[in-house]
Design a protein around this motif. Structure first.
Motif, PDB file in Angstrom:
ATOM      1  N   SER A  98       0.824  -1.215   0.000  1.00 13.40           N
ATOM      2  CA  SER A  98       0.000   0.000   0.000  1.00 13.40           C
ATOM      3  C   SER A  98       0.852   1.256   0.000  1.00 13.40           C
ATOM      4  N   LEU A  99       2.064   1.149   0.567  1.00 12.49           N
ATOM      5  CA  LEU A  99       2.992   2.271   0.611  1.00 12.49           C
ATOM      6  C   LEU A  99       4.360   1.792   0.153  1.00 12.49           C
ATOM      7  N   TYR A 100       4.956   2.555  -0.739  1.00 21.78           N
ATOM      8  CA  TYR A 100       6.329   2.295  -1.156  1.00 21.78           C
ATOM      9  C   TYR A 100       7.286   3.072  -0.260  1.00 21.78           C
ATOM     10  N   ASP A 101       8.495   2.586  -0.178  1.00 18.95           N
ATOM     11  CA  ASP A 101       9.562   3.404   0.371  1.00 18.95           C
ATOM     12  C   ASP A 101       9.852   4.506  -0.650  1.00 18.95           C
ATOM     13  N   VAL A 167       0.608   4.620  -2.998  1.00 17.31           N
ATOM     14  CA  VAL A 167       0.182   4.129  -4.306  1.00 17.31           C
ATOM     15  C   VAL A 167      -1.326   4.014  -4.391  1.00 17.31           C
ATOM     16  N   LYS A 168      -2.010   3.806  -3.245  1.00 16.49           N
ATOM     17  CA  LYS A 168      -3.462   3.688  -3.282  1.00 16.49           C
ATOM     18  C   LYS A 168      -4.133   5.018  -3.601  1.00 16.49           C
ATOM     19  N   LYS A 277       3.315   2.979 -11.068  1.00 13.13           N
ATOM     20  CA  LYS A 277       2.446   2.349 -12.059  1.00 13.13           C
ATOM     21  C   LYS A 277       1.394   1.475 -11.392  1.00 13.13           C
ATOM     22  N   ASP A 278       1.803   0.643 -10.417  1.00  9.00           N
ATOM     23  CA  ASP A 278       0.886  -0.268  -9.736  1.00  9.00           C
ATOM     24  C   ASP A 278       1.449  -0.570  -8.351  1.00  9.00           C
ATOM     25  N   PRO A 279       0.670  -1.191  -7.491  1.00 11.38           N
ATOM     26  CA  PRO A 279       1.137  -1.471  -6.127  1.00 11.38           C
ATOM     27  C   PRO A 279       1.920  -2.770  -5.986  1.00 11.38           C
ATOM     28  N   PHE A 280       2.438  -3.302  -7.069  1.00  9.35           N
ATOM     29  CA  PHE A 280       3.121  -4.596  -7.025  1.00  9.35           C
ATOM     30  C   PHE A 280       4.625  -4.405  -7.184  1.00  9.35           C
TER      31      PHE A 280
END
Length: 339
Positions: A98-101, A167-168, A277-280
């Motif tokens: 849900s959150l990137y570094d 990212v959400k 781009k996406d949460p993956f």
């Protein structure tokens, strides 16, 4: 006594003949079972023994064939295991977050100047009020100078900006640069992405950190007079020694900027947007599909079947030899009895 016997025979000749006939009948009655024993019973026994021997030979060949198949399976299993060890398979897995570094975005503007930098959400970017004029800088930025890692002579100036995290909410970073003039035919700004802005802030040697990043990551460009939309995706690669490397994949789309300023200008405006781009998070690693324990278990099973078949074949050969000796012994007994 001799005369008395002669007289007895001469007086009763019929009794003597009857006695001789009885002796002949007894002899014939004794010889008849021997003849039957030599013709019918041994032939039946011989046919049954022959069938058993043929069946045993067939079984022996079948088990020899199974042994050959087992040997081939052992060879094939070992060959496949060695081939899989030499050629690992690339495995790709995806982890949703849900959150990137927050990544670090290092710009090399040269003579260009940062006019504004803002974080937006849900892809909602407000129209520019005063394009080409200084605006709000709401991003966390850091300026740093370091020597070029490839020449060790040229000094480089980098402007490091904290990238998007959420990212959400489709968080994005929108930046505007201004270049007053250039001697080149084409104007562009170089930038590079690295995995963690926080690591850069916490690093005691920021110059060395940037030199390592420039040596490890690729750099890209965005041109003046356009809005460049960059969508990032993170790829982590696990090496054979257990270390992990991080790189970015990006998709860029370029939109023409319509300059609506009142007077024509010779300066250049740069607009760039960064978002995820996406949460993956994509994780790539080489895995060896050959499991040594499965291979050992398979080989143990094959060798067990191989030794069991060899043992059964040995017992079959011993049984055939024993049956053959017994048949020869009975045949010699029958011939001795007949003779």
């Amino acid at each position: 006594q001799l005369s008395e016997d002669v007289e007895r025979i001469s007086e009763n000749p019929t009794d003597e003949r009857e006695g001789e006939m009885e002796v002949h009948e007894d002899a014939s009655s004794v010889i008849l079972p021997d003849s039957e024993l030599g013709t019918t019973a041994p032939s039946l026994r011989f046919s049954k023994t022959c069938l058993k021997n043929v069946f045993s030979v067939i079984l022996l060949f079948i088990y020899l064939l199974l042994m050959a198949v087992a040997v081939f399976l052992v060879y094939q299993t070992i060959s496949d295991f060695r081939e899989k060890l030499k050629h690992p398979v690339m495995s790709v897995s995806y982890k949703e977050v849900s959150l990137y570094d927050a990544p670090g975005i290092a710009f090399y503007p040269g003579k260009a100047r940062l006019l504004s930098c803002k974080h937006h959400y849900y892809d909602h970017i407000l129209p520019l009020v005063n394009p080409g004029q200084p605006g709000d800088i709401e991003c966390t930025t850091q300026r740093i100078n370091y020597t070029d890692p490839f020449t060790n002579q040229t000094m480089k100036y980098a402007l490091v900006v904290q990238g998007p995290r959420d990212v959400k909410k489709k968080e994005l970073v929108f930046l505007q640069f201004h270049l007053n003039g250039t001697d080149q035919d084409f104007s562009a700004i170089d930038y590079l992405l690295f995995s963690s802005f926080q690591e850069f802030i916490n690093s005691p040697e920021k110059a060395e950190f940037m030199k390592d990043c420039e040596s490890s990551y690729s750099s890209w460009k965005f041109s003046g007079g356009f809005r460049t939309w960059v969508k990032m995706s993170l790829v982590k690669t696990k090496e054979e020694d257990g270390s992990e490397t991080v790189e970015f994949k990006q998709e860029t789309s370029v939109v023409n900027y319509i300059d609506q300023r009142s007077k024509p200008r010779s300066d250049q405006l740069f607009f760039v947007v960064f978002e995820w781009k996406d949460p993956f998070i994509q994780t790539v690693q080489d895995i060896i599909t050959a499991n040594p324990w499965n291979t050992i278990a398979l080989l143990c099973g094959i060798f067990l079947a191989l030794f069991k078949a060899a043992d059964f074949a040995k017992l079959s050969v011993k049984w055939m030899i024993k049956i053959r000796k017994r048949h020869l012994k009975r045949r010699s007994q029958v011939m001795n009895h007949i003779s």
